[in-house]
Design a protein around this motif. Structure first.
Motif, PDB file in Angstrom:
ATOM      1  N   TYR A 240       0.828  -1.197   0.000  1.00 39.77           N
ATOM      2  CA  TYR A 240       0.000   0.000   0.000  1.00 39.77           C
ATOM      3  C   TYR A 240       0.870   1.259   0.000  1.00 39.77           C
ATOM      4  N   PRO A 241       0.662   2.156  -0.972  1.00 40.47           N
ATOM      5  CA  PRO A 241       1.461   3.390  -1.017  1.00 40.47           C
ATOM      6  C   PRO A 241       1.054   4.285   0.150  1.00 40.47           C
ATOM      7  N   THR A 242       2.014   4.673   0.962  1.00 38.06           N
ATOM      8  CA  THR A 242       1.681   5.264   2.250  1.00 38.06           C
ATOM      9  C   THR A 242       2.196   6.691   2.389  1.00 38.06           C
ATOM     10  N   GLY A 243       1.257   7.626   2.378  1.00 43.55           N
ATOM     11  CA  GLY A 243       1.557   9.014   2.716  1.00 43.55           C
ATOM     12  C   GLY A 243       0.969   9.262   4.087  1.00 43.55           C
ATOM     13  N   GLY A 244      -0.277   9.756   4.133  1.00 46.20           N
ATOM     14  CA  GLY A 244      -0.988   9.909   5.398  1.00 46.20           C
ATOM     15  C   GLY A 244      -1.408   8.571   5.990  1.00 46.20           C
ATOM     16  N   GLY A 245      -1.548   7.576   5.158  1.00 38.91           N
ATOM     17  CA  GLY A 245      -1.791   6.222   5.660  1.00 38.91           C
ATOM     18  C   GLY A 245      -3.235   5.893   6.011  1.00 38.91           C
ATOM     19  N   THR A 246      -4.154   6.787   5.684  1.00 40.43           N
ATOM     20  CA  THR A 246      -5.563   6.556   6.035  1.00 40.43           C
ATOM     21  C   THR A 246      -6.066   5.207   5.528  1.00 40.43           C
ATOM     22  N   GLY A 247      -5.692   4.857   4.326  1.00 40.36           N
ATOM     23  CA  GLY A 247      -6.194   3.630   3.721  1.00 40.36           C
ATOM     24  C   GLY A 247      -5.678   2.401   4.444  1.00 40.36           C
ATOM     25  N   LEU A 248      -4.403   2.431   4.813  1.00 42.60           N
ATOM     26  CA  LEU A 248      -3.829   1.286   5.510  1.00 42.60           C
ATOM     27  C   LEU A 248      -4.491   1.126   6.885  1.00 42.60           C
ATOM     28  N   ILE A 249      -4.619   2.235   7.582  1.00 44.63           N
ATOM     29  CA  ILE A 249      -5.283   2.213   8.894  1.00 44.63           C
ATOM     30  C   ILE A 249      -6.738   1.760   8.726  1.00 44.63           C
ATOM     31  N   GLY A 250      -7.365   2.272   7.696  1.00 47.65           N
ATOM     32  CA  GLY A 250      -8.770   1.945   7.447  1.00 47.65           C
ATOM     33  C   GLY A 250      -8.966   0.467   7.133  1.00 47.65           C
ATOM     34  N   MET A 251      -8.094  -0.083   6.272  1.00 53.33           N
ATOM     35  CA  MET A 251      -8.219  -1.509   5.941  1.00 53.33           C
ATOM     36  C   MET A 251      -8.038  -2.372   7.186  1.00 53.33           C
ATOM     37  N   TRP A 252      -7.055  -1.979   8.026  1.00 50.35           N
ATOM     38  CA  TRP A 252      -6.800  -2.748   9.247  1.00 50.35           C
ATOM     39  C   TRP A 252      -8.036  -2.742  10.155  1.00 50.35           C
ATOM     40  N   LYS A 253      -8.658  -1.585  10.247  1.00 50.88           N
ATOM     41  CA  LYS A 253      -9.904  -1.447  11.027  1.00 50.88           C
ATOM     42  C   LYS A 253     -11.009  -2.307  10.411  1.00 50.88           C
ATOM     43  N   ALA A 254     -11.099  -2.286   9.097  1.00 54.07           N
ATOM     44  CA  ALA A 254     -12.134  -3.070   8.397  1.00 54.07           C
ATOM     45  C   ALA A 254     -11.988  -4.561   8.699  1.00 54.07           C
ATOM     46  N   PHE A 255     -10.740  -5.042   8.684  1.00 55.48           N
ATOM     47  CA  PHE A 255     -10.522  -6.469   8.933  1.00 55.48           C
ATOM     48  C   PHE A 255     -11.000  -6.840  10.343  1.00 55.48           C
ATOM     49  N   ASP A 256     -10.702  -5.982  11.313  1.00 56.41           N
ATOM     50  CA  ASP A 256     -11.162  -6.257  12.688  1.00 56.41           C
ATOM     51  C   ASP A 256     -12.683  -6.281  12.763  1.00 56.41           C
ATOM     52  N   GLU A 257     -13.311  -5.345  12.085  1.00 54.65           N
ATOM     53  CA  GLU A 257     -14.778  -5.306  12.123  1.00 54.65           C
ATOM     54  C   GLU A 257     -15.363  -6.561  11.453  1.00 54.65           C
ATOM     55  N   LEU A 258     -14.772  -6.968  10.338  1.00 52.19           N
ATOM     56  CA  LEU A 258     -15.264  -8.172   9.649  1.00 52.19           C
ATOM     57  C   LEU A 258     -15.068  -9.415  10.504  1.00 52.19           C
ATOM     58  N   GLU A 259     -13.965  -9.471  11.243  1.00 53.25           N
ATOM     59  CA  GLU A 259     -13.754 -10.625  12.121  1.00 53.25           C
ATOM     60  C   GLU A 259     -14.788 -10.633  13.249  1.00 53.25           C
ATOM     61  N   ALA A 260     -15.076  -9.451  13.784  1.00 53.26           N
ATOM     62  CA  ALA A 260     -16.088  -9.356  14.848  1.00 53.26           C
ATOM     63  C   ALA A 260     -17.454  -9.832  14.348  1.00 53.26           C
ATOM     64  N   LEU A 261     -17.713  -9.591  13.055  1.00 50.90           N
ATOM     65  CA  LEU A 261     -18.980 -10.049  12.470  1.00 50.90           C
ATOM     66  C   LEU A 261     -18.964 -11.555  12.183  1.00 50.90           C
ATOM     67  N   GLY A 262     -17.792 -12.144  12.288  1.00 53.56           N
ATOM     68  CA  GLY A 262     -17.664 -13.560  11.955  1.00 53.56           C
ATOM     69  C   GLY A 262     -17.583 -13.820  10.452  1.00 53.56           C
TER      70      GLY A 262
END
Lengths: 408, 408
Positions: A240-262
């Motif tokens: 992931y091309p990283t400047g401010g990094g919002t996307g990387l942080i966001g994807m990481w958050k998304a994965f946690d939310e998806l795991e919580a949903l099962g």
């Protein structure tokens, strides 16, 4: 035409919290950074989402960004703004790399030609919902274009500041789409200082990266989409091309939310934060074992989108990269340009320089054994290559003269 | 990742036929124009398609272009080439027009940023299937870029000729993607003459508009998609920017095929073939009641994509327009530029000039009562606006000076 944009669906935001201290903030309010000066993260009643939405129901919806409504912050359907936020395709690279399983997620297909549309469509919809009428933003180009387009569509006034060497096409695009745009003799954080000053004076709302909490919610849809596109088995590695990094942080958050949903298991991709060697504050901090990254002085690279000397979410990027078993890696401009050239010339895919950086980093990783040829790898191309300079192609043919067909 | 690209599906091509005389030609052979010098149309065993594929099965597939496999000519799954041919979104116009039901079909989201990808992905896949190794083509820019990208991906050599005033970005894009490209001091039909000469000498295969039969099969997917997106109830009117007219002819063919399958009824949209006043051979022929259109001399318009003085499929365009109850209409450059400006400034949507022409024509049609405000109308934006010149945006701010925030 698209029910995702018109059908009322339940929403599940419970509160926001400081990404550093965990301090709790009320939902449905206008917020900037936390009192600790750090990004706020939106939290959801994920048990509620789970009870309301099945993976099958989600899969049956049209695939655009708004299919994820239950995991997004916008409450009122009327506040949805859209220019057609399609699910971006995964395009395999076949000829310019060796591995059989490398896909480019081509974010240049989004409105205004870049992944910035994901964050800004969400932030503008929330600004509309919360009654904002005037927004300012510093940008290296693409974020400003996305802001201008969406804000114009809902009648919010925008003022955009960009470094003076921002390519002309970006500046013109921003202006065409109804924003007032200024070049500034400095870098993006110099532009950010002007935006911050005006915001402190109450002149406008500050839309800088991670300084308002909703862009990250839009960006996390990259992670949600990847999960769906890979049949709920995440890839092995993400570059992931990283400047401010919002996307990387966001994807990481998304994965946690998806795991919580099962919906996915606990396996995560290794996250590779790719920076340019000429502006690599996250790489330096990663290698030094630091939790925060100092400002990078004399930043320079052809990949202007990742020319970000200081990232307010630095510790979130570093945490995600480390937790994933990935790395922060730097690549030089020659390798970036070579990667862009190869992808176009061999696979017919015109990457932006930041997308080229991910291909260059992947090639390095293959060479050092950091990534295996057999692994399923996703490279993010964050914008259409059409916005960037291309080499001259100067030959002219005189149709009235004698044409030497053998030489064509 | 996308089963449309990898799963074997039955195909149903029976033969090709001359669009003028109906003369029959064999399928699965390399073809140019018919013996009468006219385009060949691909014919299918539609009863076979109907028995093999239900509307529900079609709807369950991923929405990209290759979902329509049973209605496409490519036989072998291995011959499919793809850069991610997504179903393009319908973006409503809200602020720059009065009617409540006007959508822009944003074809700029396709690979290489234009609808030319639809035709060329199909033509290149067929060229691969039929063993072509060298292709030449005249282009105003976007078709050449699409050809270059797809041909590069399958290792076919390409030589592209474009008018000398083709925008630099187009020429460079073509070269970047591995084609050899030449500017020619003339218009697109002058370029076509060079391609024709080389083809006659056996130097390459001629990929000019409608001179090979498969581009139209790719372009017809615009009509197939519209039917699916509108829930199998076609819109009332379609405004289509018309140069060579492949897309209009293709959509008309698609509607007939869908009706034969029983997926839509006999109602058709009124088809409006939109040309620039400075190059309007189809409009002139339409108004004169002619079946063919003479070459337009001294062609000039800002919308270079529809600067096509002579169309080999002229009679097919005119027949479809007349059969539909539509019209061929011309719009001036000032109205085109105003439409582009308004769409960007009011709706955040950056059209190409040819897309602007459809908006300008729609506005005229509203004014004259040709189209009703209540009608469901689709305007085709055939390419991303990012490839075209935009007005200068010149202001610079000195961050070291005193910033007058009130003036920003």
């Amino acid at each position: 035409m698209n029910p995702n944009l018109t059908i009322d669906r339940p929403t599940f935001v419970t509160h926001l919290e400081c990404s550093l201290t965990g301090e709790r903030y009320e939902a449905d309010r206008l917020h900037g950074l936390s009192r600790a000066g750090r990004p706020l993260l939106v939290r959801y009643d994920l048990a509620g989402v789970q009870a309301s939405l099945s993976r099958e129901a989600l899969t049956a919806r049209p695939t655009d960004l708004w299919r994820w409504r239950e995991l997004l912050p916008v409450r009122r359907t009327d506040d949805i703004v859209s220019l057609g936020e399609i699910e971006t395709p995964l395009v395999p690279l076949r000829r310019c790399v060796d591995g059989p399983d490398v896909w480019v997620k081509d974010e240049g297909r989004l409105p205004t030609g870049s992944f910035k549309a994901r964050g800004l469509v969400m932030a503008v919809a929330m600004a509309k919902e919360l009654g904002v009428t005037r927004i300012a933003m510093p940008t290296n180009g693409n974020a400003g274009a996305a802001l201008a387009a969406y804000a114009t569509r809902v009648g919010i006034e925008t003022i955009v500041f960009c470094p003076e060497d921002t390519p002309e096409v970006n500046v013109r695009e921003i202006a065409m789409q109804g924003a007032r745009v200024w070049r500034v003799n400095g870098l993006i954080d110099d532009c950010g200082a002007i935006v911050g000053k005006g915001a402190a004076e109450g002149r406008w709302f500050d839309f800088s990266t991670l300084k308002e909490p909703y862009r990250i919610e839009g960006k996390k849809t990259m992670g949600l989409e990847l999960a769906a596109q890979f049949g709920w088995q995440l890839p092995d590695a993400i570059f992931y091309p990283t400047g401010g990094g919002t996307g990387l942080i966001g994807m990481w958050k998304a994965f946690d939310e998806l795991e919580a949903l099962g919906w996915i298991g606990s396996k995560r991709p290794r996250m590779y934060a790719v920076q340019a060697s000429g502006c690599a504050p996250i790489v330096r901090a990663f290698e030094a074992g630091e939790e925060h990254a100092e400002r990078w002085e004399d930043a320079h690279t052809v990949a202007a989108g990742i020319r970000v000397p200081r990232a307010v979410g630095d510790f979130l990027i570093l945490r995600a990269v480390r937790a994933s078993g990935g790395k922060a890696v730097g690549v030089g401009d020659p390798a970036i340009l070579k990667a862009v050239d190869d992808a176009a010339r061999k696979d017919g895919l015109l990457l932006c320089p930041e997308g080229g950086a991910t291909l260059a980093a992947y090639r390095d990783a293959l060479r050092t054994g950091e990534v295996d040829e057999e692994e399923r790898v996703v490279l993010f191309n964050c914008a259409t290559g059409l916005k960037y300079p291309m080499p001259e192609a100067p030959r002219t043919l005189d149709r009235h003269g004698v044409i030497d067909f053998d030489a064509l």
